[in-house]
Design a protein around this motif. Structure first.
Motif, short mmCIF file in Angstrom:
data_model
loop_
_atom_site.label_atom_id
_atom_site.label_comp_id
_atom_site.label_asym_id
_atom_site.label_seq_id
_atom_site.Cartn_x
_atom_site.Cartn_y
_atom_site.Cartn_z
N GLN A 114 4.71 -12.63 -11.00
CA GLN A 114 3.32 -12.29 -11.20
C GLN A 114 3.07 -10.86 -10.73
O GLN A 114 3.76 -10.35 -9.85
N PRO A 115 2.06 -10.20 -11.30
CA PRO A 115 1.67 -8.90 -10.77
C PRO A 115 1.04 -9.06 -9.40
O PRO A 115 0.56 -10.14 -9.04
N SER A 116 1.04 -7.99 -8.63
CA SER A 116 0.35 -7.97 -7.34
C SER A 116 -0.92 -7.13 -7.50
O SER A 116 -0.90 -6.09 -8.16
N TYR A 117 -2.01 -7.58 -6.88
CA TYR A 117 -3.26 -6.82 -6.87
C TYR A 117 -3.50 -6.30 -5.47
O TYR A 117 -3.31 -7.02 -4.48
N GLN B 285 -10.38 1.36 -4.55
CA GLN B 285 -9.70 1.45 -5.83
C GLN B 285 -8.76 0.25 -5.98
O GLN B 285 -7.95 -0.02 -5.08
N VAL B 286 -8.88 -0.43 -7.09
CA VAL B 286 -8.07 -1.62 -7.36
C VAL B 286 -6.88 -1.24 -8.23
O VAL B 286 -7.02 -0.45 -9.18
N TYR B 287 -5.73 -1.82 -7.92
CA TYR B 287 -4.51 -1.55 -8.69
C TYR B 287 -3.80 -2.86 -9.01
O TYR B 287 -3.88 -3.83 -8.26
N ARG B 288 -3.07 -2.82 -10.12
CA ARG B 288 -2.18 -3.91 -10.50
C ARG B 288 -0.75 -3.38 -10.48
O ARG B 288 -0.42 -2.44 -11.20
N LEU B 289 0.10 -3.99 -9.65
CA LEU B 289 1.49 -3.58 -9.51
C LEU B 289 2.37 -4.59 -10.24
O LEU B 289 2.30 -5.79 -9.99
N THR B 290 3.20 -4.12 -11.17
CA THR B 290 4.05 -5.02 -11.95
C THR B 290 5.50 -4.56 -11.90
O THR B 290 5.81 -3.42 -11.56
N GLY C 59 0.82 -1.20 0.00
CA GLY C 59 0.00 0.00 0.00
C GLY C 59 0.85 1.25 0.00
O GLY C 59 0.57 2.22 -0.72
N VAL C 60 1.90 1.25 0.78
CA VAL C 60 2.82 2.38 0.80
C VAL C 60 3.47 2.55 -0.58
O VAL C 60 3.63 3.65 -1.09
N TYR C 61 3.80 1.43 -1.13
CA TYR C 61 4.41 1.38 -2.46
C TYR C 61 3.51 2.02 -3.50
O TYR C 61 3.93 2.81 -4.34
N ALA C 62 2.24 1.60 -3.46
CA ALA C 62 1.28 2.10 -4.44
C ALA C 62 1.14 3.62 -4.34
O ALA C 62 1.08 4.32 -5.36
N ARG C 63 1.12 4.14 -3.14
CA ARG C 63 0.98 5.60 -2.98
C ARG C 63 2.20 6.33 -3.53
O ARG C 63 2.08 7.41 -4.11
N ALA C 64 3.37 5.73 -3.37
CA ALA C 64 4.57 6.34 -3.94
C ALA C 64 4.48 6.39 -5.47
O ALA C 64 4.84 7.37 -6.10
N LEU C 65 3.96 5.32 -6.06
CA LEU C 65 3.81 5.28 -7.51
C LEU C 65 2.73 6.24 -7.98
O LEU C 65 2.85 6.86 -9.05
N LEU C 66 1.66 6.38 -7.21
CA LEU C 66 0.58 7.28 -7.60
C LEU C 66 1.04 8.74 -7.64
O LEU C 66 0.46 9.56 -8.36
N ALA C 67 2.09 9.05 -6.91
CA ALA C 67 2.61 10.42 -6.90
C ALA C 67 3.41 10.75 -8.16
O ALA C 67 3.78 11.91 -8.37
N GLN C 68 3.68 9.73 -8.99
CA GLN C 68 4.46 9.93 -10.20
C GLN C 68 3.53 10.11 -11.41
O GLN C 68 2.51 9.43 -11.51
N PRO C 69 3.87 11.01 -12.34
CA PRO C 69 2.99 11.27 -13.49
C PRO C 69 2.64 10.02 -14.30
O PRO C 69 1.51 9.85 -14.73
N LEU D 116 2.34 0.95 -11.88
CA LEU D 116 1.05 0.74 -11.24
C LEU D 116 -0.05 1.07 -12.23
O LEU D 116 -0.04 2.13 -12.86
N GLN D 117 -1.01 0.16 -12.37
CA GLN D 117 -2.13 0.36 -13.29
C GLN D 117 -3.42 0.41 -12.49
O GLN D 117 -3.70 -0.47 -11.67
N SER D 118 -4.23 1.44 -12.72
CA SER D 118 -5.54 1.55 -12.07
C SER D 118 -6.54 0.65 -12.78
O SER D 118 -6.64 0.66 -14.01
N LEU D 119 -7.31 -0.08 -12.00
CA LEU D 119 -8.35 -0.96 -12.52
C LEU D 119 -9.71 -0.48 -11.98
O LEU D 119 -9.76 0.41 -11.12
N PRO D 120 -10.82 -1.01 -12.45
CA PRO D 120 -12.13 -0.51 -12.02
C PRO D 120 -12.32 -0.57 -10.50
O PRO D 120 -11.89 -1.51 -9.83
N GLN D 121 -12.99 0.47 -9.97
CA GLN D 121 -13.29 0.51 -8.55
C GLN D 121 -14.28 -0.59 -8.18
O GLN D 121 -15.04 -1.08 -9.00
N GLN D 122 -14.27 -0.94 -6.89
CA GLN D 122 -15.21 -1.92 -6.36
C GLN D 122 -15.88 -1.32 -5.12
O GLN D 122 -15.25 -0.58 -4.36
N VAL D 123 -17.16 -1.62 -4.94
CA VAL D 123 -17.91 -1.14 -3.78
C VAL D 123 -18.22 -2.34 -2.90
O VAL D 123 -18.75 -3.35 -3.36
N LEU D 124 -17.89 -2.21 -1.62
CA LEU D 124 -18.06 -3.30 -0.67
C LEU D 124 -19.01 -2.85 0.44
O LEU D 124 -18.84 -1.76 1.00
#
Length: 673
Positions: free
Chosen positions: A183-186, A173-178, A131-141, A155-163
């Motif tokens: 394998q990618p991480s979700y 918000q769902v992400y795919r980290l490669t 999660g920390v990783y994803a936020r660091a990537l989200l800060a990049q253009p 990091l790739q954004s995928l469709p949101q999910q409602v729980l």
């Protein structure tokens, strides 16, 4: 020996970071519907502490990570202590100070001058850091970052999910980290960018209180990966349309005789071998799709007789030349869904023979297949497996030995056979008497000669006790008695020697002999993960004993081969590279390269009862073959030079597969004429 694939997306993550957030909520690690671990995060004197604990099947990482953030949210220092998957000691450190980044881990150490802190890939990590990783990537253009020691993540954004509903509703918000591992991480972040879950088709780490949603998340991961695999299949699978496919200027390995033909031309029509005939330069084949093999060697497709299939394992297998596998334990519904997708060509993969996993209930239970509580329940599950098309029953460590005769009787009545681990507090001899038709893992066989009656193989002892094999006399009465029983009952061994080599001989900062041929081609996170010590309490003397014990195991395989006991090449892995190493180890044990290739091809098909269709290259058989650049009869390691893989009416180029998976190719495709 159970695959630890559900842990891989969790323990190969990296560290790193962003501005401080509200206190993180604890997470539960869930496998097959049961909580097997936790992640607890706290703030102490300006430092973030993450305590990660997993206890599944008697093993799992137990790590404490502490990190201190700089003004930009990037760690200026961090440490990881504890034990890794099998109990190996972990002591990892990173520091950025006065323009210099320094690190020390199991895999390596390094020092680099930088103008600013950079994200560091931790070798022994935990799910929360994704999660920390994803936020660091989200800060990049471009949502991409170069990291230490090397490599790049995206990091790739995928469709949101409602729980949930009402006040309990969460928008995630769902992400795919490669770029980190094979394998990618979700993962999912909530609206405050806090981590809600890290999830895959085989395991989930998610916020405590939501454990009931683990199955939904696994299904979602399956859907996302299926979509990705479907796209890759469309990109990578080639079909010659209505035209025949032909390979020319190629040697054909006749596995029955262990000989290679002269230069031939081989034609494939409608997924079958339709012609094998001498080839001469200058011949033309109008109306056909033709490839020039340039003197390469065709062999039948290879087998992994001990696999645990995943959605993306199919491409890894095909790229390595493995066209058939035997799944030795999985989530049953997942496997029943996967096989038709592969068979229809929707996604790529080998042919899969399914084995039904049966485990007894205990604090150490493995959680694939069915965990049973009674003999009656176990017998009922055998019937379920037969009804659903399973080929064989596999028994695991916590099974009550008293129930095994009833299990084997029912399996045999239904036309199935039985393999497996040797249940705790019993022996191979007893399980052969109880009806076993095969034994899984060389260590499960050998522990019967190494352990005392009260020692518990449901724990990591089933690995660490192998060190005692250094002093084992293979000519002793107890060893020879068991081998004689195996001969009398025609019982093969699925040794998985390669995974034992990895677990017994992997050392921090070093690359094992089995990994050297390919590891430098792999993503950085996987490279580092492979360079670690798994066995606990290692000393120079103990290291020497482990090497001697492994050599004794190889000598045992040679003895079994001399006694004409069948060795079934399996790996307990999913990359395909380990199949190639397994066959190299058989040659080390005394097989010729020709015998090793036959062991991995025709002999497997004879065991599976499919030799009339598969296992050798003959007119009328199914198109199932691998084009090697080099001759495996000269050197068994030449099976690592796959240029083209043909399975029925599709063919693949390993170089294209590896490029799509972020791996540097090993051999170029043949030329199309």
């Amino acid at each position: 020996m159970k695959s630890w694939r559900y842990l891989l997306p969790l323990i190969t993550a990296t560290m790193l970071v962003i501005p401080a957030l509200r206190a993180a909520e604890p997470l539960s690690v869930v496998a097959n519907g049961e909580v097997v671990g936790s992640v607890v995060v706290s703030e102490q004197q300006g430092k973030t502490q993450i305590v990660y604990r997993v206890d599944d099947n008697g093993r799992g990482p137990k790590l404490t990570t502490e990190l201190q953030l700089g003004d930009a949210g990037i760690p200026l220092s961090l440490s990881v202590t504890g034990t890794s998957l099998m109990g190996g000691q972990v002591a990892e450190h990173y520091r950025y100070h006065q323009g210099v980044a320094e690190w020390q881990s199991q895999a390596d150490s390094g020092k680099q001058s930088l103008t600013a802190p950079r994200l560091y890939i931790v070798n022994d990590s935990n799910p929360w850091l994704l999660g920390v990783y994803a936020r660091a990537l989200l800060a990049q253009p471009q949502h991409r970052l170069k990291v230490l020691p090397s490599g790049e993540l995206s990091l790739q954004s995928l469709p949101q999910q409602v729980l949930g509903t009402g006040a309990q509703q969460l928008t995630l918000q769902v992400y795919r980290l490669t770029g980190l591992s094979l394998q990618p991480s979700y993962l999912m972040l909530d609206q405050q960018q806090q981590l809600f879950a890290v999830f895959s088709a085989t395991g989930v780490t998610l916020r405590q209180g939501y454990e009931a949603q683990a199955g939904w998340l696994q299904s979602l991961a399956g859907d996302l990966e299926t979509s990705r695999m479907r796209e890759l299949q469309q990109q990578l699978a080639h079909q010659p349309s209505a035209q025949p496919l032909r390979l020319v200027n190629v040697h054909v390995l006749q596995v029955q005789q262990g000989q290679r033909t002269g230069l031939m031309s081989l034609q494939i029509k409608n997924g079958l071998i339709s012609a094998i005939e001498p080839w001469h330069a200058g011949q033309h084949y109008p109306g056909e799709t033709v490839y020039d093999a340039n003197g390469g060697t065709l062999i039948p497709g290879l087998h992994d007789m001990h696999s645990h299939s995943t959605l993306d394992s199919g491409l890894w297998y095909l790229a390595a030349g493995i066209t058939s596998t035997r799944d030795m334990g999985n989530d049953n519904q997942f496997l029943l869904d996967l096989i038709p997708r592969i068979d229809s060509g929707e996604i790529a993969g080998p042919r899969i023979v399914r084995n039904g996993f049966l485990e007894g209930r205990s604090p150490y239970s493995a959680r694939d297949g069915f965990v049973v509580d009674s003999e009656q329940d176990a017998v009922a599950k055998v019937r379920w497996y037969k009804k659903h098309g399973y080929w064989q029953i596999k028994i695991y460590n916590s099974m009550n030995p008293a129930w095994v005769p009833a299990i084997t009787r029912e399996a045999h009545r239904l036309g199935m056979t039985v393999t497996g681990h040797i249940p705790a507090f019993t022996s191979p001899d007893q399980m052969i008497a109880a009806g076993y038709d095969e034994i899984t893992h060389a260590n499960q066989l050998m522990l019967g000669w190494l352990l005392h009656a009260d020692e518990d193989t449901r724990t990591p002892l089933r690995l660490t006790a192998m060190v005692r094999a250094a002093d084992l006399d293979l000519n002793s009465e107890q060893v020879q008695r068991t081998l004689s029983l195996m001969q009398q009952h025609h019982i093969p061994l699925d040794p998985t020697a390669v995974i034992l080599e990895r677990l017994m001989l992997s050392r921090a900062g070093a690359v094992t002999a089995g990994d050297k041929p390919y590891l430098s081609h792999m993503p950085i996170g996987y490279q580092r993960y492979r360079q670690r010590t798994f066995v606990p309490g290692l000393t120079p003397a103990l290291d020497k004993q482990y090497h001697a014990a492994f050599n004794k195991m190889i000598a045992l395989l040679g003895m079994m081969h001399d006694k004409q006991l069948q060795l079934l090449p399996g790996t307990d892995d999913t990359t395909g590279f380990t199949v190639l190493r397994e066959l190299e180890l058989y040659v080390q044990a005394g097989m010729t390269p020709a015998e090793a290739v036959r062991a991995g091809t025709l002999d497997c098909e004879r065991y599976l009862g499919r030799e009339q269709q598969l296992g050798s290259l003959e007119v009328g058989k199914r198109a199932d073959m691998v084009l090697l650049r080099d001759n495996p009869l000269d050197n068994i390691s030449n099976i690592r030079s796959a240029q083209m893989v043909i399975k029925d009416d599709s063919y693949y180029f390993p170089a294209e597969i590896y490029q799509a998976l972020g791996v540097s190719p090993f051999a170029l495709p043949p030329n199309k004429l």
